[in-house]
Design an enzyme around this catalytic site. Structure first.
Site, PDB file in Angstrom:
ATOM      1  N   LYS A 159      98.910  27.711  60.228  1.00 22.59           N
ATOM      2  CA  LYS A 159     100.193  27.637  60.941  1.00 22.59           C
ATOM      3  C   LYS A 159     100.388  26.255  61.556  1.00 22.59           C
ATOM      4  O   LYS A 159     101.502  25.735  61.561  1.00 22.59           O
ATOM      5  CB  LYS A 159     100.275  28.724  62.018  1.00 22.59           C
ATOM      6  CG  LYS A 159     100.450  30.128  61.437  1.00 22.59           C
ATOM      7  CD  LYS A 159     100.531  31.159  62.547  1.00 22.59           C
ATOM      8  CE  LYS A 159     100.508  32.572  62.016  1.00 22.59           C
ATOM      9  NZ  LYS A 159     100.300  33.566  63.078  1.00 22.59           N
ATOM     10  N   LYS A 172      98.733  35.054  49.322  1.00 24.24           N
ATOM     11  CA  LYS A 172      98.979  36.324  50.005  1.00 24.24           C
ATOM     12  C   LYS A 172     100.486  36.562  50.135  1.00 24.24           C
ATOM     13  O   LYS A 172     101.222  35.622  50.438  1.00 24.24           O
ATOM     14  CB  LYS A 172      98.338  36.201  51.399  1.00 24.24           C
ATOM     15  CG  LYS A 172      98.462  37.411  52.263  1.00 24.24           C
ATOM     16  CD  LYS A 172      97.951  37.122  53.670  1.00 24.24           C
ATOM     17  CE  LYS A 172      99.037  36.550  54.556  1.00 24.24           C
ATOM     18  NZ  LYS A 172      98.716  36.545  55.989  1.00 24.24           N
ATOM     19  N   LYS A 222     105.984  36.480  54.415  1.00 26.77           N
ATOM     20  CA  LYS A 222     107.331  35.969  54.643  1.00 26.77           C
ATOM     21  C   LYS A 222     107.322  34.435  54.646  1.00 26.77           C
ATOM     22  O   LYS A 222     108.216  33.802  54.087  1.00 26.77           O
ATOM     23  CB  LYS A 222     107.787  36.496  56.013  1.00 26.77           C
ATOM     24  CG  LYS A 222     109.243  36.399  56.270  1.00 26.77           C
ATOM     25  CD  LYS A 222     110.027  37.466  55.533  1.00 26.77           C
ATOM     26  CE  LYS A 222     111.480  37.067  55.500  1.00 26.77           C
ATOM     27  NZ  LYS A 222     112.238  37.652  54.436  1.00 26.77           N
TER      28      LYS A 222
HETATM   29  P1  TYM Z   1     101.173  40.693  60.446  1.00 23.77           P
HETATM   30  O1  TYM Z   1     102.405  41.010  61.209  1.00 23.77           O
HETATM   31  O2  TYM Z   1     101.106  39.405  59.709  1.00 23.77           O
HETATM   32  O3  TYM Z   1     100.899  41.824  59.382  1.00 23.77           O
HETATM   33  C1  TYM Z   1     100.859  43.208  59.727  1.00 23.77           C
HETATM   34  C2  TYM Z   1      99.788  43.906  58.909  1.00 23.77           C
HETATM   35  O4  TYM Z   1     100.057  43.754  57.512  1.00 23.77           O
HETATM   36  C3  TYM Z   1      98.906  43.230  56.863  1.00 23.77           C
HETATM   37  N1  TYM Z   1      99.355  42.350  55.773  1.00 23.77           N
HETATM   38  C4  TYM Z   1      98.834  42.363  54.549  1.00 23.77           C
HETATM   39  N2  TYM Z   1      97.875  43.117  54.000  1.00 23.77           N
HETATM   40  C5  TYM Z   1      97.569  42.884  52.699  1.00 23.77           C
HETATM   41  N3  TYM Z   1      98.198  41.960  51.932  1.00 23.77           N
HETATM   42  C6  TYM Z   1      99.180  41.188  52.455  1.00 23.77           C
HETATM   43  N4  TYM Z   1      99.806  40.295  51.690  1.00 23.77           N
HETATM   44  C7  TYM Z   1      99.538  41.370  53.821  1.00 23.77           C
HETATM   45  N5  TYM Z   1     100.449  40.786  54.658  1.00 23.77           N
HETATM   46  C8  TYM Z   1     100.315  41.403  55.845  1.00 23.77           C
HETATM   47  C9  TYM Z   1      98.173  42.433  57.950  1.00 23.77           C
HETATM   48  O5  TYM Z   1      96.801  42.297  57.636  1.00 23.77           O
HETATM   49  C10 TYM Z   1      98.402  43.308  59.158  1.00 23.77           C
HETATM   50  O6  TYM Z   1      97.448  44.355  59.199  1.00 23.77           O
HETATM   51  N6  TYM Z   1      97.985  39.188  63.974  1.00 23.77           N
HETATM   52  C11 TYM Z   1      98.573  40.367  63.346  1.00 23.77           C
HETATM   53  C12 TYM Z   1      99.322  41.264  64.310  1.00 23.77           C
HETATM   54  C13 TYM Z   1      98.529  41.756  65.476  1.00 23.77           C
HETATM   55  C14 TYM Z   1      97.498  42.733  65.438  1.00 23.77           C
HETATM   56  C15 TYM Z   1      97.112  42.935  66.782  1.00 23.77           C
HETATM   57  C16 TYM Z   1      96.884  43.445  64.395  1.00 23.77           C
HETATM   58  C17 TYM Z   1      98.703  41.403  66.781  1.00 23.77           C
HETATM   59  N7  TYM Z   1      97.857  42.127  67.566  1.00 23.77           N
HETATM   60  C18 TYM Z   1      96.076  43.844  67.120  1.00 23.77           C
HETATM   61  C19 TYM Z   1      95.856  44.331  64.752  1.00 23.77           C
HETATM   62  C20 TYM Z   1      95.486  44.526  66.090  1.00 23.77           C
HETATM   63  C21 TYM Z   1      99.562  39.897  62.313  1.00 23.77           C
HETATM   64  O7  TYM Z   1     100.088  38.818  62.358  1.00 23.77           O
HETATM   65  O8  TYM Z   1      99.907  40.838  61.384  1.00 23.77           O
END
Ligand code: TYM
Length: 331
Positions: free
Chosen positions: A115, A194, A197
């Site tokens: 990022k 991956k 967005k």
């Molecule tokens: P985020 O919002 O990017 O994604 C949400 C969830 O979707 C999964 N994910 C994917 N899994 C497989 N392949 C992909 N291409 C893919 N894109 C997204 C992510 O692994 C996630 O499980 N930092 C986290 C949000 C967060 C969080 C937390 C998660 C904040 N606090 C506490 C767990 C526990 C995030 O940005 O997810």
């Protein structure tokens, strides 16, 4: 914990349309876990403001995400769903955890490095992002965290932060375990990175068949298959791997055989995938349309969720303050 069930926590950012990476990597698992665990799920808007965004759009993104999650099968009677900023204890516990979070490890997080490369000025929120994530999880003493593979490193850091805090202030926070589901790393339309967005390579969850076709027709397949009559290799084709999630096994075997003998071209293979995704996701689209017509219901669900979350989070925070010798607070 509800009726002795162990607790699950997970979060998702309101960063735009839900996509198949979120759905296959996390949300399907979130829904399944509500059968067995006390599940708390959070729309992490405080995380979302660490990268450039439009304030006037954020409320709608939160709402659209809540609609997508509920439509995907999250039942508010069987889990807690809420918006992170409605529970100020998240930001407060983060501050406490900052005091034990190792700076070197924060700066080595892969997502921080990715990022940071994409912005002109790196803000401190981006660096401390995983500490807020640790606070999210530890506030609820969650034992399991369903996420995609990309979050494994953040989870390891949460465990490290819990260990350091416990060593300093006494055993209190459990070290949470990641639960990585079947779709642990869904690749995007480029077949290389991956689905995300920020990579503009997503297949939206709530798209109808026509919209799905408009993106899936662009998907990269086996790069070695150049002409229609070249045989393909499904083992290296991302479109085929998506069939793995949406196409019944018998049809999948048929496509595998036809691809290897050039009996089917990539366009037809993608058309079949589009039709199968559209039909599997049709009930989700229908439920989403109903929820979009009833915003009060969606906000009620989120507000009720925040009340329950807060009733747990306030106790944890008061106990953490006390163990750290800070001003006494009533839960
Ligand atoms: P985020 O919002 O990017 O994604 C949400 C969830 O979707 C999964 N994910 C994917 N899994 C497989 N392949 C992909 N291409 C893919 N894109 C997204 C992510 O692994 C996630 O499980 N930092 C986290 C949000 C967060 C969080 C937390 C998660 C904040 N606090 C506490 C767990 C526990 C995030 O940005 O997810």
């Amino acid at each position: 914990m509800t009726q002795g069930k162990s607790r699950v926590f997970s979060g998702i950012q309101p960063s735009g349309e839900l996509h198949l990476g979120n759905y296959l990597g996390a949300i399907q698992n979130w829904v399944a876990l509500t059968e067995t665990y006390d599940c708390i799920y959070c729309i992490v808007d405080l995380h979302a403001v660490t990268i450039p965004y439009q304030p006037s759009e954020l409320q709608d993104r939160i709402y659209q995400l809540a609609v997508g999650l509920l439509a995907s099968g999250l039942d508010p009677d069987r889990c807690t769903l809420f918006v992170q900023s409605a529970v100020p204890e998240h930001a407060e516990l983060q501050w406490l955890l900052n005091t034990v979070a190792p700076l070197g490890e924060l700066s080595r997080m892969t997502q921080f490095k990715d990022k940071s490369d994409r912005v002109d000025t790196v803000n401190a929120g981006l660096l401390n992002y995983p500490v807020l994530q640790a606070a999210d999880i530890l506030l609820y003493h969650a034992e399991h965290v369903p996420v995609g593979e990309d979050q494994r490193q953040h989870l390891e850091l949460t465990r490290e932060i819990a260990r350091r805090w416990n060593t300093r202030f006494g055993d209190y926070f459990p070290e949470p375990q990641p639960l990585i589901g079947q779709g642990k790393r869904i690749l995007g339309l480029d077949g290389a990175s991956k689905m995300s967005k920020s990579q503009s390579n997503t297949i939206p969850l709530l798209a109808d068949e026509e919209e799905l076709w408009s993106v899936i027709r662009m998907a990269v397949t086996d790069p070695a298959r150049v002409r229609r009559d070249d045989p393909g290799n499904p083992d290296v084709c991302n479109v085929f791997s998506l069939h793995g999630h949406f196409t019944p096994p018998a049809e999948r075997d048929e496509i595998d055989g036809l691809c290897r003998t050039a009996g089917i071209g990539c366009v037809d293979c993608k058309r079949r995938l589009t039709a199968n995704i559209a039909s599997e996701l049709a009930p989700i689209r229908e439920r989403a349309a109903e929820l979009l017509a009833d915003p009060d219901r969606v906000w009620d669900i989120l507000n009720t969720g925040a009340k329950r979350a807060r009733s747990i989070a306030s106790i944890t925070l008061a106990e953490a303050y006390e163990r750290m010798g800070l001003g006494r607070r009533d839960p």
